[in-house]
Design an enzyme around this catalytic site. Sequence first.
Site, PDB file in Angstrom:
ATOM      1  N   LYS A 146      -9.239   3.021  -2.561  1.00  0.00           N
ATOM      2  CA  LYS A 146      -9.466   2.151  -1.624  1.00  0.00           C
ATOM      3  C   LYS A 146     -11.080   3.013  -0.905  1.00  0.00           C
ATOM      4  O   LYS A 146     -11.582   3.987  -0.682  1.00  0.00           O
ATOM      5  CB  LYS A 146      -8.434   2.985  -0.646  1.00  0.00           C
ATOM      6  N   CYS A 206      -5.726  -3.054   1.748  1.00  0.00           N
ATOM      7  CA  CYS A 206      -5.696  -3.796   3.473  1.00  0.00           C
ATOM      8  C   CYS A 206      -6.801  -3.755   4.216  1.00  0.00           C
ATOM      9  O   CYS A 206      -7.033  -4.856   4.493  1.00  0.00           O
ATOM     10  CB  CYS A 206      -4.508  -2.043   4.429  1.00  0.00           C
ATOM     11  N   GLU A 226       0.701  -1.104  -0.178  1.00  0.00           N
ATOM     12  CA  GLU A 226      -0.048  -0.440  -0.182  1.00  0.00           C
ATOM     13  C   GLU A 226       0.908   1.717  -0.284  1.00  0.00           C
ATOM     14  O   GLU A 226       1.819   1.623   0.993  1.00  0.00           O
ATOM     15  CB  GLU A 226      -1.074  -0.151   1.376  1.00  0.00           C
ATOM     16  N   SER A 248      21.586  -1.145  33.741  1.00  0.00           N
ATOM     17  CA  SER A 248      21.151  -1.200  35.407  1.00  0.00           C
ATOM     18  C   SER A 248      21.374  -2.538  35.896  1.00  0.00           C
ATOM     19  O   SER A 248      22.072  -2.815  36.969  1.00  0.00           O
ATOM     20  CB  SER A 248      19.974  -0.702  35.310  1.00  0.00           C
TER      21      SER A 248
END
Length: 713
Positions: A114, A175, A45, A361
């Site tokens: 779309k 999509c 896309e 850490s």
Amino acid sequence: MSQLITLATCNLNQWALDFEGNRDRILESISIAKEKGARLRVGPELEITGYGCLDHFLENDVCLHSWEMYGQIIKRPETHGIILDIGMPIMHNNVRYNCRLLSLDGKILFIRPKIWLANDGNYREMRFFTPWMKPGTVEEFTLPIAIQKITGQRNVEFGDAVIKTFDTCIGAETCEEIFTPQSPHIAMSLDGVEIITNSSGSHHELRKLNKRMDLILNATSRCGGVYLYSNQRGCDGDRLYYDGCALIAVNGKVVAQGSQFSLKDVEVVTATVDLEDVRSYRASVMSRGLQASLREIKYPRIDVPVELAEVSDRFNPNITPTKKRDVHYHTPEEEIALGPACWLWDYIRRCNGTGYFLPLSGGIDSCATAMIVHSMCRLVVKEISEGNEQVLKDARRITRNSDDWVPKEPQEMANTIFHTCFMGTENSSDETRKRSKELSKVIGSYHVDFNMDNVVTSVVSLFEVATGKKPIFKIFGGSQIENLALQNIQARLRMVLAYLFAQLLPWVRGIKNSGGLLVLGSANVDECLRGYLTKYDCSSADINPIGGISKTDLKRFIAYATKEYNMPILDEFLHATPTAELEPITENYVQSDEIDMGMTYEELSIFGYLRKVEKCGPYSMFLKLLHEWSPKLTPSQVAEKVKRFFFFYAINRHKQTVITPSYHAENYSPDDNRFDLRPFLINPRFAWASKKIDAVVAECENKTHNLDVLSVD
């Protein structure tokens, strides 16, 4: 009689606004598809612009440059002889659409906008685009003059149509449309469309791939047909990692699948399919035939006088349909090892950085971040060993090494780009210092170890001189506010020192032309949700690869890495008590994260899921957990935990407005950027919900309660 056709789809690592780079990757994918004999190539896309342009889509330049790149693609003879399905934004009648352009031999066949836009979660497509709300309808579109000169066409069809060749019919959806209840492929299949393409910009989320695959396989198992799924892959400039997995399915069975995570910029997936299999599959289902005869949408056909399944291939014994295969899924632990690692690589190479700096850490969160960087180094070395020239070129550029440098081991790569540091105070234990040093040695990072007590003391002394007051820790008789302030001083000074060392360590090491290192954060999603971090401490960094991952999943990842990478030192991190080490350690007291928070990490994950995914407020969450946690906990205990969570979530929500950009991996992420939009000034008492909760607790425990509070239920 067989009708064999080879089809191609692809994963492309596109980058927002990198028009020429995106063009070149598209051209490479077309070249590979043609080499493999494909007659149709589909791409991701918005592949010309990159999917993640966000508000840049509102700029007319983006449409202009898209047409310029598109023209350069289709005018080249080497892109002819194959139907191309390419995505880009287009302005039609002063309306901006997210479009697919289908072409053949330098001629545009039609433009398909779309129809259903993604507009939830991480997506805001309706901010940039307008959906095409005319199913089965086309209009005339006048091409830009520059394109007219290339194609020799003035107008083309624009809208919801399909392509009709001599031997098959091709349709396109984009999509989000496959995620909708009434996906376009349903109507297309009933109208005789045999090949359906889907061009996606779909991001990675832990445990999400199976949902996407189920939708694709169910689409073709119910409707029959060939389905080509293409996706972007990589970090194109944002918090998301698009996870590829290009796929070709036939009648509900997978015949080809691309990789989900990879450092390859271009990956083309092909399969040879028999169109007769589609026809026989559909014809054997009586209900489909009945629904097809009553179909509501009849798509306009764009006639293309070409035969895609060549007659000569029908009798060629060397051409056979691709066999079906199982879908490959990674475990969540593998997803954590691979997804954020690929995202980090894209980020560092595209920002032209020198490397990463991580405050290490000795706890499991910074350990997990370090292991993701180690995984990145493993992927880089693996790609180089397999001949990936682009990765080698990027590695030499990032590390400022010569053209003959080739890293052979992950540790060799890490030593050039990964810098770690243990910033100790009098509150730090020998165990955490030792773990940090040993881990850095195993993964090969350039490690610095120092104490910062003199800096902390100087700041406290400055405050004492200015105010005449000296704060002391609670364990020594100080108040809660003094205790918190003294912890925050240490945490914030670590952030300042992290950026100092990140900027100067390349200079110390004699690395030329360095702009400094990117600082990595290592706060997990649960701590961000609860607000268990200091604003502008080491959680404030340039990017954070674990900010969207839960503590529970990070522990599983470290357990996986212990065995997968053969690093026994990781087991020590796994079984150490999580602690911030910001308060003095005494014979009777060692600071613990879960005790400080008043809830476990497992509980935090549950709260986060119910709040975001299940859309629960305090009252709804309490009712759900009342059933799930009984009889292990009493109603009053469940109520106390829910109220405590929402109190701390509310008073700390402001921290999310400045939280470090993090890799999106979890569906309950509190990311304030655009995924989880909430006010940052919230009444932490949730007074009315609390009264309703109290009334339910009283009723459950046979106490007096206010019936008016429950009257609306």
